[in-house]
Design an enzyme around this catalytic site. Structure first.
Site, PDB file in Angstrom:
ATOM      1  N   PHE A 139      -0.320  -4.368   0.167  1.00  0.00           N
ATOM      2  CA  PHE A 139      -0.504  -3.017  -0.362  1.00  0.00           C
ATOM      3  C   PHE A 139      -1.145  -2.165   0.726  1.00  0.00           C
ATOM      4  O   PHE A 139      -2.186  -2.526   1.272  1.00  0.00           O
ATOM      5  CB  PHE A 139      -1.393  -3.005  -1.615  1.00  0.00           C
ATOM      6  CG  PHE A 139      -1.557  -1.631  -2.179  1.00  0.00           C
ATOM      7  CD1 PHE A 139      -0.557  -1.055  -2.954  1.00  0.00           C
ATOM      8  CD2 PHE A 139      -2.688  -0.872  -1.911  1.00  0.00           C
ATOM      9  CE1 PHE A 139      -0.681   0.235  -3.455  1.00  0.00           C
ATOM     10  CE2 PHE A 139      -2.826   0.421  -2.403  1.00  0.00           C
ATOM     11  CZ  PHE A 139      -1.825   0.971  -3.182  1.00  0.00           C
ATOM     12  N   ASP A 224      -4.850  -3.985   8.426  1.00  0.00           N
ATOM     13  CA  ASP A 224      -5.314  -3.077   7.392  1.00  0.00           C
ATOM     14  C   ASP A 224      -6.543  -3.711   6.749  1.00  0.00           C
ATOM     15  O   ASP A 224      -6.429  -4.653   5.962  1.00  0.00           O
ATOM     16  CB  ASP A 224      -4.188  -2.847   6.369  1.00  0.00           C
ATOM     17  CG  ASP A 224      -4.618  -1.908   5.252  1.00  0.00           C
ATOM     18  OD1 ASP A 224      -5.836  -1.680   5.104  1.00  0.00           O
ATOM     19  OD2 ASP A 224      -3.741  -1.405   4.519  1.00  0.00           O
ATOM     20  N   LYS A 253     -12.015   3.172   2.035  1.00  0.00           N
ATOM     21  CA  LYS A 253     -12.838   2.645   0.939  1.00  0.00           C
ATOM     22  C   LYS A 253     -14.343   2.655   1.227  1.00  0.00           C
ATOM     23  O   LYS A 253     -14.959   3.700   1.179  1.00  0.00           O
ATOM     24  CB  LYS A 253     -12.348   1.238   0.569  1.00  0.00           C
ATOM     25  CG  LYS A 253     -11.030   1.267  -0.237  1.00  0.00           C
ATOM     26  CD  LYS A 253     -10.779  -0.047  -0.920  1.00  0.00           C
ATOM     27  CE  LYS A 253      -9.439  -0.091  -1.652  1.00  0.00           C
ATOM     28  NZ  LYS A 253      -9.508   0.439  -2.998  1.00  0.00           N
TER      29      LYS A 253
HETATM   30  C1  LIG Z   1      -5.450  -2.803   1.866  1.00  0.00           C
HETATM   31  C2  LIG Z   1      -5.301  -1.396   1.386  1.00  0.00           C
HETATM   32  N1  LIG Z   1      -4.681  -0.492   2.158  1.00  0.00           N
HETATM   33  C3  LIG Z   1      -4.547   0.783   1.777  1.00  0.00           C
HETATM   34  C4  LIG Z   1      -5.024   1.227   0.563  1.00  0.00           C
HETATM   35  C5  LIG Z   1      -4.860   2.662   0.167  1.00  0.00           C
HETATM   36  O1  LIG Z   1      -6.068   3.324   0.202  1.00  0.00           O
HETATM   37  P1  LIG Z   1      -6.257   4.748  -0.525  1.00  0.00           P
HETATM   38  O2  LIG Z   1      -6.173   4.489  -1.991  1.00  0.00           O
HETATM   39  O3  LIG Z   1      -7.606   5.212  -0.069  1.00  0.00           O
HETATM   40  O4  LIG Z   1      -5.163   5.630  -0.035  1.00  0.00           O
HETATM   41  C6  LIG Z   1      -5.672   0.320  -0.282  1.00  0.00           C
HETATM   42  C7  LIG Z   1      -6.158   0.750  -1.600  1.00  0.00           C
HETATM   43  O5  LIG Z   1      -6.357  -0.026  -2.505  1.00  0.00           O
HETATM   44  C8  LIG Z   1      -5.812  -1.023   0.131  1.00  0.00           C
HETATM   45  O6  LIG Z   1      -6.412  -1.927  -0.643  1.00  0.00           O
END
Ligand SMILES: Cc1ncc(COP(=O)(O)O)c(C=O)c1O
Length: 397
Positions: A139, A224, A253
């Protein structure tokens, strides 16, 4: 103040239904506790989805943001911003990276990383070098580029055509990775521990193999760490457990302690491809958010919270593993630090709701994983209460 029920009705009337119906409103938070609009208290094992790592309304974060709010709120990136430079320096001093770019969310950080990798690939290795490899069940966020790299059909459905050239490979399978990898691959994006994908850690051998392959071919390796970074696994960044470093890393986050922020960290030669005019953000690196993030980083590094996360995480995992031994419903307990998943043999949502009834908030991941990502200021007694409650819920199923 409105009640839970009044807010549920008003939110249904005035807000998009993209989050579905919500019957509860949280109105106050302190440390690892939150309170709803009807005055009920909860142990927070969710932390705003792995955001409030230093706890709700930590006085040092509040003070830093308040001080900055009265001094200067926004100026744009047409000017240097002192707390932005200070935060970038601290991140650089504590990571593999040489430079930082700030934006406002995780998805935006991922967009930046994908753009960087494309530009690096085409400028270094030719116009055909445009493809990405991403993992199944990953994700990376909800913008077009981010959903294009997200390996879960449910997030992509109805939004096609997406960014072309993303190949999905099963996570942790070296052969499948090698088969998908080619001279057209400009970037590989992976979460060292998949969050939404069920709290699934990468295998050491797999990440090291991917690292080697990317190094040999001058392919950009993006980690990520939006969910698993900022101390969540007991180290500042999750990849530190693997003895390797990425070329580019996305953060968001927990970085801002609850204020919206995203960041792209990179070594010089990768950062350099995003030269003047190639990428930007009006709010990115905003003074108030940067001041709060500086306080968060200080609490993690110098305030002992990293160590606390590692110790409490080990204790929590141990207790969950003991519970698993006596509960046939638990298939596996996995994760690191205070990012833990309990894999059930049935849907996780009813268990999450039953925990809520007992005054404990948590999340789910995929369909069958109960996910615990509490603030690091959580107490041992809160962990005990959570494991006991989970045990009795699983027994009653
Ligand atoms: C691993 C990862 N990447 C990207 C995101 C996306 O972040 P945002 O909701 O701040 O756009 C999330 C959100 O849960 C995530 O867990």
């Amino acid at each position: 103040m409105m009640t839970n029920k009044q807010m549920a009705e008003a939110s249904k009337k005035y807000l998009f239904n993209n989050y579905g119906e919500r019957d509860m409103a949280l109105v106050r938070g302190q440390g690892a506790r939150v309170w709803d609009a009807d005055g009920n208290e909860y142990i927070d094992m969710l932390a705003g989805i792995a955001v409030c790592n230093v706890g709700h309304c930590h006085p040092k974060v509040v003070e830093a943001a308040q001080r900055q709010l009265t001094q200067l709120i926004h100026v744009s990136n047409l000017f240097n911003i002192e707390p932005q430079i200070q935060l970038a320096q601290r991140l650089v001093d504590n990571s593999f990276a040489d430079k930082v770019f700030f934006c406002n969310s995780g998805a935006e950080a991922v967009e930046g990383a994908l753009k960087l990798a494309r530009r690096y690939g085409t400028s270094q290795r030719g116009s055909e070098c445009v493809e990405f490899i991403a993992a199944e069940n990953s994700f990376h966020g909800r913008t077009f580029g981010a959903i294009s790299a997200t390996g879960q059909e449910k997030y992509r459905k109805g939004f096609e055509p997406l960014l072309p050239g993303v190949r999905f490979v099963p996570f942790n399978e070296i052969k499948a990775f090698d088969d998908a990898f080619s001279e057209r691959t400009c970037g590989v994006i992976l979460e060292p521990i998949q969050g939404e994908g069920g709290v699934m850690p990468a295998c050491r051998e797999y990440l090291q193999h991917v690292r080697s392959r990317c190094s040999e071919t001058n392919t950009v390796l993006i980690f990520d760490e939006i969910q698993c970074g900022m101390g969540r696994t007991g180290r500042l960044f999750a990849h530190e457990h693997y003895g390797i470093e990425p070329d580019v890393m996305t953060l968001a986050k927990a970085l801002g302690g609850g204020l919206p922020v995203g960041a792209l960290l990179a070594r010089d030669r990768f950062a350099d491809v995003l030269g003047p005019g190639t990428h930007a953000s009006t709010f990115g690196g905003n003074p108030v958010v940067m001041a709060a993030a500086l306080a968060v980083l200080e609490l993690l590094i110098e305030g002992g919270l990293l160590e606390r996360c590692a110790q409490l995480g080990a204790y929590f995992k141990d207790r969950l593993s003991q519970l698993a031994e006596h509960s046939p419903k638990v298939k596996e307990v996995r994760g690191a630090g205070l990012m833990l998943g309990v894999v059930l043999d049935s849907p996780a949502k009813p268990v999450m709701m039953a925990l809520r009834e007992k005054g404990i908030l948590c999340a789910t991941a995929l369909d069958t994983v109960v996910r615990f990502v509490p603030p690091f200021v959580i107490e041992k007694a809160d962990i005990d209460r959570t494991v006991d409650a989970l045990g009795s819920i699983l027994k009653s199923l």
